[in-house]
Design an enzyme around this catalytic site. Structure first.
Site, mmCIF file in Angstrom:
data_model
loop_
_atom_site.group_PDB
_atom_site.id
_atom_site.type_symbol
_atom_site.label_atom_id
_atom_site.label_comp_id
_atom_site.label_asym_id
_atom_site.label_seq_id
_atom_site.Cartn_x
_atom_site.Cartn_y
_atom_site.Cartn_z
ATOM 1 N N ASN A 20 -9.829 0.221 -1.516
ATOM 2 C CA ASN A 20 -8.391 0.170 -1.120
ATOM 3 C C ASN A 20 -7.682 -0.292 -2.214
ATOM 4 O O ASN A 20 -7.645 -1.509 -2.451
ATOM 5 C CB ASN A 20 -7.996 -0.418 0.142
ATOM 6 C CG ASN A 20 -6.381 -0.421 0.229
ATOM 7 O OD1 ASN A 20 -5.725 0.162 -0.481
ATOM 8 N ND2 ASN A 20 -6.142 -0.643 1.644
ATOM 9 N N CYS A 65 0.821 -1.208 -0.049
ATOM 10 C CA CYS A 65 0.060 0.103 0.029
ATOM 11 C C CYS A 65 0.868 1.421 0.084
ATOM 12 O O CYS A 65 0.197 2.237 -0.138
ATOM 13 C CB CYS A 65 -1.065 0.035 1.218
ATOM 14 S SG CYS A 65 -2.434 -1.353 0.994
ATOM 15 N N PHE A 73 -10.640 -4.375 -0.754
ATOM 16 C CA PHE A 73 -9.481 -3.967 -1.848
ATOM 17 C C PHE A 73 -10.063 -3.849 -3.549
ATOM 18 O O PHE A 73 -11.319 -4.867 -3.724
ATOM 19 C CB PHE A 73 -8.385 -4.723 -1.747
ATOM 20 C CG PHE A 73 -7.483 -4.772 -0.888
ATOM 21 C CD1 PHE A 73 -6.256 -3.846 -0.939
ATOM 22 C CD2 PHE A 73 -7.769 -5.286 0.458
ATOM 23 C CE1 PHE A 73 -5.617 -3.443 -0.146
ATOM 24 C CE2 PHE A 73 -6.849 -4.962 1.209
ATOM 25 C CZ PHE A 73 -5.639 -4.027 1.380
ATOM 26 N N HIS A 76 -3.440 7.750 2.645
ATOM 27 C CA HIS A 76 -3.624 6.660 1.779
ATOM 28 C C HIS A 76 -4.928 6.027 2.631
ATOM 29 O O HIS A 76 -4.970 5.846 3.836
ATOM 30 C CB HIS A 76 -2.525 5.546 2.004
ATOM 31 C CG HIS A 76 -3.024 4.191 1.695
ATOM 32 N ND1 HIS A 76 -3.551 3.758 0.332
ATOM 33 C CD2 HIS A 76 -3.234 3.174 2.395
ATOM 34 C CE1 HIS A 76 -3.870 2.354 0.271
ATOM 35 N NE2 HIS A 76 -3.787 1.959 1.647
#
Length: 402
Positions: free
Chosen positions: A354, A178, A231, A321
């Protein structure tokens, strides 16, 4: 006399070398000159994901409790939809991708070897078009991905897809997870500032096919459900350069960049490539580690920078993030941020999930649309395995003037 002559020659040589080195470097700081993003066309709404997932993995025979658990995770995820390269048709052609009993690494590698560069190229093409100059003027290419591993890598294929010059200098970053996009931007900053006239293309692309798998019938593998629920797939690209020339429009000046590792955190986000793909083990400790350590990590990173005096973290804009709602909540609490400061990160999480490395580029792209509302100085924070914190101090350079 000979000794004096040798000393004089040495001093002259040192002066020439110093002048030469300075002449090879840029005069100013690196800046973000353009941004592009891309996603695959297959979109699945989060409210439908549990039914979709159990259908495509042919797991509908399992008890309803497992599906209900995934629905609860999806409901708490703060995500409305996600995009995927893999489709129901693709998974139907490759049943090994959803079987926990069949090796599938070869199939995943074959698919990712083509799809990752193509998605990265889609984002990069947008960034280059916004930059407004020919792709052949790109001097350096920095690529980040944890989706597959090939030689030559994503960087090689991406350069060919974009028509970059054969002399382009390529740097490939694999398996950073990430924080991959943030790390690639840090490398690009160093390249741009130490090579006069360099124009660096950063591309980060990740596809969840690398770890897509069916649920565990024993109910013991909650990690798999969490991974499937959070994700999504995406690619982000940025053109970076110092000393902008006519026609270039700097968006953010990259003031400084650093990386640090939170203490005693190496065990909380581990992953390995197995015969059935990439197996990642997130940890429930991550949010508490972020909350307890993020202020010290950011303060240490900004201490030596010319950021200027500020009395509150709320005086800065934030490019964070979007690892998940718990991560964002923990960072917000650890820094005492006004909830509005992370609106861009929460919007990206809501609209895309994500996306790992590319996510921070999506947040930067989202934030620049709000420049009339944000502060001049800000911070980019990438979070990933390690537990690693990538910090970059930014200055918004294209804010409207009053």
């Amino acid at each position: 006399m000979a000794s004096l002559l040798r000393n004089q020659i040495a001093r002259q040589a040192a002066a020439i070398n110093g002048s030469t080195r300075r002449g090879l470097r840029a005069e100013g700081l690196a800046s973000v000159l353009a941004i592009g993003t891309a996603n695959p066309p297959n979109c699945v709404r989060q409210e439908d994901y549990a039914d979709y997932y159990f259908r495509v993995t042919k797991s509908e025979h399992l008890c309803d409790d497992l599906k209900d658990k995934l629905k609860r995770i999806c409901n708490k995820s703060a995500i409305s939809k996600r995009y995927f390269h893999h489709t129901e048709e693709l998974l139907g052609r490759h049943p090994e991708l959803t079987s926990r009993k069949c090796p599938s690494l070869d199939t995943r590698q074959d698919i990712l070897g083509t799809s990752v560069p193509e998605l990265a190229a889609a984002a990069a093409a947008k960034a280059i078009a916004e930059w407004g100059r020919p792709a052949t003027e790109i001097t350096d290419l920095v690529v980040s991905s944890f989706s597959g591993a090939h030689m030559p890598g994503v960087d090689f294929h991406l350069a060919n897809l974009l028509g970059l010059r054969p002399s382009v200098r390529r740097t490939m970053l694999y398996m950073n997870g990430c924080f991959g996009g943030s790390a690639a931007l840090r490398v690009a900053k160093d390249i741009a500032e130490n090579n006069r006239g360099a124009r660096v293309l950063v591309a980060s692309a990740d596809l969840t096919l690398v770890f897509f798998r069916a649920p565990d019938e024993t109910h013991a593998d909650t990690e798999t459900l969490v991974m499937q629920a959070l994700f999504g797939d995406g690619a982000g690209a940025v053109v970076v350069g110092a000393d902008p020339v006519s026609g270039e429009r700097p968006e953010f000046e990259m003031v400084s960049a650093s990386q640090t590792t939170m203490p005693e955190s190496g065990h909380v986000a581990q992953g390995r490539i197995r015969e059935d793909g990439f197996v990642f083990h997130p940890s429930k400790e991550m949010p508490s580690l972020v909350r307890e350590n993020i202020e010290r990590c950011v303060a240490d990173a900004l201490a030596p920078t010319p950021m200027g005096a500020f009395t509150s973290w709320n005086e800065l804009f934030w490019v964070v993030h979007p690892g998940g709602p718990a991560i964002l909540d923990s960072l917000e609490a650890g820094l005492g941020l006004d909830p509005r400061k992370l609106e861009a990160s929460r919007r990206v999480l809501r609209e895309y999930g994500n996306m790992s490395g590319p996510s921070v580029i999506f947040v930067l792209d989202e934030l620049r649309r709000q420049q009339e509302e944000m502060n001049e100085m800000g911070v980019m924070v990438g979070l990933g395995p390690g537990l690693t914190v990538e910090t970059m101090a930014l200055r918004a350079t294209s804010r409207p003037t009053n």
